[in-house]
Enzyme design. Structure first.
Site, short mmCIF file in Angstrom:
data_model
loop_
_atom_site.label_atom_id
_atom_site.label_comp_id
_atom_site.label_asym_id
_atom_site.label_seq_id
_atom_site.Cartn_x
_atom_site.Cartn_y
_atom_site.Cartn_z
CG HIS A 197 18.98 1.80 3.04
ND1 HIS A 197 20.66 2.09 2.02
CD2 HIS A 197 18.63 2.87 1.72
CE1 HIS A 197 21.02 2.85 1.59
NE2 HIS A 197 20.10 3.28 0.69
CG HIS A 226 19.66 11.86 -7.93
ND1 HIS A 226 18.41 12.09 -7.33
CD2 HIS A 226 20.52 12.77 -8.05
CE1 HIS A 226 18.19 13.67 -8.33
NE2 HIS A 226 19.63 14.08 -8.47
CB SER A 230 18.02 2.77 -3.06
OG SER A 230 18.40 4.03 -3.72
CD GLU A 272 24.24 7.73 -10.41
OE1 GLU A 272 25.46 8.28 -10.60
OE2 GLU A 272 24.07 7.73 -9.75
CG ASP A 299 18.63 16.24 -13.91
OD1 ASP A 299 18.75 15.84 -12.89
OD2 ASP A 299 17.68 17.12 -14.73
N GLY A 300 17.76 12.77 -12.68
CA GLY A 300 16.71 11.79 -12.31
C GLY A 300 15.34 12.86 -12.17
CG ASP A 302 18.90 9.08 -2.82
OD1 ASP A 302 18.09 8.95 -3.75
OD2 ASP A 302 19.59 8.08 -2.04
#
Length: 294
Positions: free
Chosen positions: A19, A42, A103, A121, A146-147, A167
């Site tokens: 971050h 994500h 995030s 997500e 699905d990211g 991530d």
């Protein structure tokens, strides 16, 4: 695979590194008036209570962000650390640190009104939380999908400026090749994308090899950059604890960026040693900082 919940890990040492870097990237992107699209592959739940049963179960924030705050009381932090901590303070206007922003919340605080935010997500409970936190932002879209497929959905963006944050949990070995494939696809679609990949420092060959494989991939794709120029990259890793007796555990984490802000290397030159001292759970904390400027 929906077992992973970031609520158990919020505010840990990996969040601190990830971050802090994200804040630097977004503040740099804000220096130009033209909008940019931020894609978070994500996103998690968006924000986390550090007093929740999940957060208290492992107490990872005590070994992460709380150590940073304790170190700040004795040692003046570098400017990049200060900017990150100011954001946490703004997220907790009543004082203290009862909540930790993921995030998506960091993005919500830093993006301008005209900057689109695309959040991905899969966990149904986390998607609901994410949507609640972002309901008041006009250009945010929350996708239960699905990211890893996000680059083909959003790149290139109309404004020709984009940031991709990736991530995943890396619970399975399959996430590592998916990250590599998504980075390749992103650069093929829009080579100017600023990409931030977070990865864990764990006892897996795939984790140790990921930075090298990312470097090799962008070397191969370098001529896709504007004017045939090579692509710049930056790799930072922070090691703050030793593996357990069986060789397991999160010893640290790293971030790999493609097209990083030119200011980021200098910011991390002072921030990484300060964070290593603040977060150390071993007598030999260490960090890696490597980059190629263009």
């Amino acid at each position: 695979m929906l077992a992973y919940r970031h609520a158990f890990h919020a505010g840990n040492h990996a969040d601190v590194l990830k971050h802090l870097v994200l804040v630097q990237v977004l503040q740099y992107m804000n220096q130009k008036p033209r909008p940019y699209t931020l894609i978070d592959t994500h996103a998690g739940a968006g924000a986390y209570s550090l007093g929740s049963a999940e957060a208290r179960k492992k107490g990872e924030a005590e070994l992460g962000i709380h150590r940073v705050l304790a170190h700040k009381a004795r040692h003046k932090p570098p400017e990049a650390v200060e900017r990150y901590l100011e954001l946490l303070q703004a997220f907790n206007p009543g004082g203290g640190l009862g909540r930790y922003p993921g995030s998506p919340e960091i993005a919500r605080m830093l993006l301008r009104e005209d900057d689109p935010l695309m959040l991905y997500e899969l966990h149904p409970t986390d998607v609901e939380s994410l949507a609640r936190h972002q309901i008041d932002r006009r250009l945010t879209r929350v996708h239960r999908a699905d990211g890893f497929a996000a680059p083909r959905a959003h790149l290139p963006p109309p404004s020709r400026r984009a940031v991709l944050v990736m991530d995943p949990s890396y619970e399975t070995r399959g996430d590592y090749p998916k990250v590599l494939a998504a980075v390749r696809e992103t650069l093929q679609r829009f080579p100017e994308t600023v990409i931030l990949v977070w990865y864990p420092q764990v006892q897996r060959v795939e984790a140790a090899e990921l930075p090298r494989r990312l470097k090799s991939a962008i070397e191969a794709l370098g001529k896709a950059g504007a004017g045939g120029k090579p692509l710049g990259w930056l790799h930072a890793r922070l090691t703050v604890q030793a593996p357990d007796a069986q060789g397991f555990g999160l010893a640290g984490s790293g971030v790999f960026l493609v097209n990083p802000p030119w200011t980021l290397h200098e910011a991390l030159k002072t921030s990484l040693p300060w964070l290593a001292a603040a977060l150390a759970q071993t007598d030999t904390p260490s960090y890696v900082l490597d980059h190629r400027a263009v």
